[in-house]
Write a protein that holds these residues in place. Structure first.
Motif, PDB file in Angstrom:
ATOM      1  N   ARG A  56     -22.937 -41.715  55.739  1.00 35.88           N
ATOM      2  CA  ARG A  56     -22.594 -41.780  54.316  1.00 35.88           C
ATOM      3  C   ARG A  56     -21.156 -42.303  54.198  1.00 35.88           C
ATOM      4  NH1 ARG A  56     -26.070 -37.758  52.056  1.00 35.88           N
ATOM      5  NH2 ARG A  56     -28.060 -38.090  53.152  1.00 35.88           N
ATOM      6  N   THR A  57     -20.828 -42.813  53.022  1.00 31.33           N
ATOM      7  CA  THR A  57     -19.455 -43.275  52.779  1.00 31.33           C
ATOM      8  C   THR A  57     -18.876 -42.556  51.564  1.00 31.33           C
ATOM      9  OG1 THR A  57     -20.256 -45.118  51.420  1.00 31.33           O
ATOM     10  CG2 THR A  57     -19.874 -45.547  53.762  1.00 31.33           C
ATOM     11  N   ARG A  58     -17.581 -42.396  51.598  1.00 32.00           N
ATOM     12  CA  ARG A  58     -16.878 -41.791  50.465  1.00 32.00           C
ATOM     13  C   ARG A  58     -15.478 -42.397  50.398  1.00 32.00           C
ATOM     14  NH1 ARG A  58     -16.775 -35.851  53.283  1.00 32.00           N
ATOM     15  NH2 ARG A  58     -15.510 -36.414  55.114  1.00 32.00           N
ATOM     16  N   MET A  59     -14.923 -42.360  49.207  1.00 32.86           N
ATOM     17  CA  MET A  59     -13.578 -42.882  48.993  1.00 32.86           C
ATOM     18  C   MET A  59     -12.574 -41.734  49.111  1.00 32.86           C
ATOM     19  SD  MET A  59     -14.449 -45.950  48.640  1.00 32.86           S
ATOM     20  CE  MET A  59     -12.814 -46.655  48.330  1.00 32.86           C
ATOM     21  N   VAL A  60     -11.557 -41.928  49.940  1.00 35.16           N
ATOM     22  CA  VAL A  60     -10.536 -40.899  50.146  1.00 35.16           C
ATOM     23  C   VAL A  60      -9.159 -41.521  49.945  1.00 35.16           C
ATOM     24  CG1 VAL A  60     -11.948 -39.515  51.714  1.00 35.16           C
ATOM     25  CG2 VAL A  60     -10.467 -41.316  52.623  1.00 35.16           C
ATOM     26  N   THR A  61      -8.222 -40.697  49.552  1.00 38.75           N
ATOM     27  CA  THR A  61      -6.846 -41.143  49.331  1.00 38.75           C
ATOM     28  C   THR A  61      -6.000 -40.803  50.546  1.00 38.75           C
ATOM     29  OG1 THR A  61      -7.073 -40.833  46.946  1.00 38.75           O
ATOM     30  CG2 THR A  61      -4.839 -40.958  47.835  1.00 38.75           C
ATOM     31  N   ARG A  62      -5.270 -41.792  51.074  1.00 39.00           N
ATOM     32  CA  ARG A  62      -4.404 -41.607  52.234  1.00 39.00           C
ATOM     33  C   ARG A  62      -2.952 -41.861  51.840  1.00 39.00           C
ATOM     34  NH1 ARG A  62      -7.775 -40.736  57.104  1.00 39.00           N
ATOM     35  NH2 ARG A  62      -9.839 -41.360  56.396  1.00 39.00           N
ATOM     36  N   THR A  63      -2.069 -41.273  52.594  1.00 41.87           N
ATOM     37  CA  THR A  63      -0.629 -41.470  52.382  1.00 41.87           C
ATOM     38  C   THR A  63      -0.027 -42.043  53.647  1.00 41.87           C
ATOM     39  OG1 THR A  63      -0.590 -39.580  50.875  1.00 41.87           O
ATOM     40  CG2 THR A  63       1.524 -40.357  51.720  1.00 41.87           C
ATOM     41  N   GLY A  67       5.145 -42.966  52.212  1.00 38.61           N
ATOM     42  CA  GLY A  67       4.803 -42.114  51.080  1.00 38.61           C
ATOM     43  C   GLY A  67       3.957 -42.781  50.020  1.00 38.61           C
ATOM     44  N   HIS A  68       3.464 -43.992  50.322  1.00 36.94           N
ATOM     45  CA  HIS A  68       2.611 -44.690  49.371  1.00 36.94           C
ATOM     46  C   HIS A  68       1.159 -44.224  49.517  1.00 36.94           C
ATOM     47  CE1 HIS A  68       5.884 -47.945  49.759  1.00 36.94           C
ATOM     48  NE2 HIS A  68       6.124 -47.206  48.664  1.00 36.94           N
ATOM     49  N   HIS A  69       0.487 -44.083  48.390  1.00 40.12           N
ATOM     50  CA  HIS A  69      -0.913 -43.660  48.393  1.00 40.12           C
ATOM     51  C   HIS A  69      -1.830 -44.878  48.281  1.00 40.12           C
ATOM     52  CE1 HIS A  69       0.529 -39.565  47.857  1.00 40.12           C
ATOM     53  NE2 HIS A  69       1.236 -39.966  46.794  1.00 40.12           N
ATOM     54  N   HIS A  70      -2.917 -44.837  49.026  1.00 38.66           N
ATOM     55  CA  HIS A  70      -3.927 -45.889  48.904  1.00 38.66           C
ATOM     56  C   HIS A  70      -5.302 -45.286  49.172  1.00 38.66           C
ATOM     57  CE1 HIS A  70      -2.902 -45.703  53.174  1.00 38.66           C
ATOM     58  NE2 HIS A  70      -4.112 -46.231  53.431  1.00 38.66           N
ATOM     59  N   THR A  71      -6.285 -45.901  48.559  1.00 39.55           N
ATOM     60  CA  THR A  71      -7.672 -45.411  48.657  1.00 39.55           C
ATOM     61  C   THR A  71      -8.443 -46.264  49.648  1.00 39.55           C
ATOM     62  OG1 THR A  71      -7.607 -44.665  46.358  1.00 39.55           O
ATOM     63  CG2 THR A  71      -9.776 -44.915  47.378  1.00 39.55           C
ATOM     64  N   VAL A  72      -9.142 -45.585  50.561  1.00 38.99           N
ATOM     65  CA  VAL A  72      -9.938 -46.282  51.586  1.00 38.99           C
ATOM     66  C   VAL A  72     -11.341 -45.682  51.627  1.00 38.99           C
ATOM     67  CG1 VAL A  72      -7.921 -46.847  52.999  1.00 38.99           C
ATOM     68  CG2 VAL A  72      -9.178 -44.711  53.401  1.00 38.99           C
ATOM     69  N   SER A  73     -12.243 -46.446  52.203  1.00 32.98           N
ATOM     70  CA  SER A  73     -13.623 -45.988  52.391  1.00 32.98           C
ATOM     71  C   SER A  73     -13.742 -45.300  53.741  1.00 32.98           C
ATOM     72  CB  SER A  73     -14.582 -47.177  52.316  1.00 32.98           C
ATOM     73  OG  SER A  73     -15.898 -46.756  52.595  1.00 32.98           O
ATOM     74  N   GLU A  74     -14.333 -44.123  53.758  1.00 35.78           N
ATOM     75  CA  GLU A  74     -14.475 -43.338  54.986  1.00 35.78           C
ATOM     76  C   GLU A  74     -15.955 -43.076  55.256  1.00 35.78           C
ATOM     77  OE1 GLU A  74     -12.089 -39.545  56.362  1.00 35.78           O
ATOM     78  OE2 GLU A  74     -13.762 -38.944  55.074  1.00 35.78           O
ATOM     79  N   THR A  75     -16.350 -43.230  56.496  1.00 35.42           N
ATOM     80  CA  THR A  75     -17.734 -42.959  56.900  1.00 35.42           C
ATOM     81  C   THR A  75     -17.837 -41.554  57.487  1.00 35.42           C
ATOM     82  OG1 THR A  75     -18.131 -45.297  57.368  1.00 35.42           O
ATOM     83  CG2 THR A  75     -19.643 -43.705  58.355  1.00 35.42           C
TER      84      THR A  75
END
Length: 412
Positions: A56-63, A67-75
């Motif tokens: 499955r995939t989900r979108m998660v926020t990483r730092t 200190g910048h935040h970005h959203t990536v797809s995680e399996t």
């Protein structure tokens, strides 16, 4: 309190479809027990189960380090259960109730024996314990106790064995033969061919019997043959559905777009032998061995979600830095009643009533079989209330005379 046990009239706990399961509920009551009733029930079903890891995939926020935040797809993976069930037996009977029409009373201290009998349906398949499922039958005794969180219960599994008479199975008494030829070596360095012809006197056997295997090996290669391996392999097939599904006996498993059946296979070695040999280049050798069949379930295909078949496999391996393996396999049938050389009348249909220890076979045949525990031991697929391991027993003919290769094979 009270101890409860189940005793079967058959000392091996082996019964036949179309006949009765008979036994006794044994109770040892040390002090009076308040109870509504004492019940005995019988259950039997085929059950398959496994899990599949689905991505499955989900979108998660990483730092990041700045200190910048970005959203990536995680399996990620989840376990999705698949299972199937085919019911065969489900019945119950009350063996004790309070006297004088009372709804609740005490069972006085003492020893009690309550006989019971249940008729098995004629369509019950053989008991089987496999890697992804089972066909299992059991009786359960229960003391229904008022105001107690749990009733007092005990459970005991028994074996069901339908007669599988090889005398009525097409081609079970026909000889089998297969030939395989393979070029040895690799690419531009060919070393010649090896031909292996495997012959069996017939296709049907029973546990305890030995297969008279004969192989003609012709070594046209420049390499020596150094090893021969022989196996009897049990191949079991399973069907299950995403989530769960009940498949009635005698039906074909089907499904819609979202409910298509999933399938799995499991291969287990019933017997295996490996032998060092030396068959020189240019040599021809007739290789014969007796291959024993240990106690194992008969071949069957009358259950919609579990089937079992068998193969005899032979592998011949050459010597050298780059060895070559030639493989040959033949399907065989495992039954419960051996092939006879005399005329055998058709078996009578099962009649309701007490079951014999085993269906009768002709007087001129070998002695009736014993019942031996399955070569694979206890089943690995457990129910939630399983406490004791259970190993099914199957007919075994330890003194049966092996079949010699018939003349038809010699002429082939």
């Amino acid at each position: 309190m009270a101890d409860v046990a189940i005793e079967y009239d058959n000392p091996y706990a082996v019964f036949v479809p179309g006949y009765e399961v008979t036994g006794t509920v044994v109770m040892a009551v040390r002090e009076p027990v308040k109870a509504n009733s004492v019940l005995i029930s019988v259950h039997g079903e085929a059950h398959t189960h496994w899990t599949i890891q689905e991505a499955r995939t989900r979108m998660v926020t990483r730092t990041n380090a700045q200190g910048h935040h970005h959203t990536v797809s995680e399996t990620y993976y989840v376990s999705v259960p698949y299972s199937g069930c085919t019911p065969y037996v489900d019945g119950s009977a009350i063996v004790w109730t309070p006297p004088s029409g009372l709804s609740t009373d005490h069972i006085p201290a003492g020893n009690y024996r309550f006989p019971f009998r249940f008729l098995l349906p004629v369509n019950c398949p053989v008991s089987f314990e496999g890697g992804y499922g089972y066909i299992r039958y059991y009786c359960k005794a229960r003391i229904d106790r008022p105001w107690y969180k749990f009733d007092k219960t005990t459970k005991r599994v028994f074996t069901v064995i339908p007669p599988s008479d090889l005398n009525y199975i097409p081609n079970a008494n026909s000889p089998l033969q297969i030939s395989q030829t393979k070029e040895t070596g690799v690419l531009f360095f060919k070393n010649g061919k090896i031909n292996v012809t495997v012959k069996l006197p017939k296709g049907g056997f029973v546990p305890g019997e030995a297969i008279a295997l004969e192989a003609d090996i012709v070594n046209y290669s420049s390499q020596k043959i150094k090893n021969i391996r022989v196996k009897i392999v049990q191949c079991s097939h399973y069907i299950a559905y995403r989530g769960s599904e009940v498949v009635q006996p005698g039906t074909i498993p089907v499904g819609g777009l979202m409910r298509s059946p999933a399938r799995r296979e499991d291969h287990r070695e019933v017997f295996r032998s490996e032998e060092k040999v030396e068959i020189l280049k240019g040599a021809t050798e007739k290789w014969t061995r007796m291959v024993p069949i240990p106690p194992t379930v008969a071949s069957f295909n009358n259950c919609p979600i579990i089937t079992v078949e068998y193969f005899l496999k032979m592998k011949v391996t050459t010597s050298g830095a780059v060895s070559t393996t030639i493989s040959a396999q033949l399907p065989i049938i495992i039954g419960t009643i051996p092939i006879r050389q005399i005329s055998v009348p058709p078996p009578p249909p099962p009649q309701p009533g007490g079951a014999p220890l085993y269906p009768q076979i002709p007087e001129s045949s070998d002695a009736p079989p014993s019942y031996a525990e399955c070569v694979f031991g206890a089943g690995k697929v457990k129910d939630q209330d399983e406490t004791d391991e259970f190993t099914p027993r199957y007919p075994c003919y330890p003194n049966i005379t092996p079949s010699a290769p018939p003349e038809e094979i010699e002429k082939m």
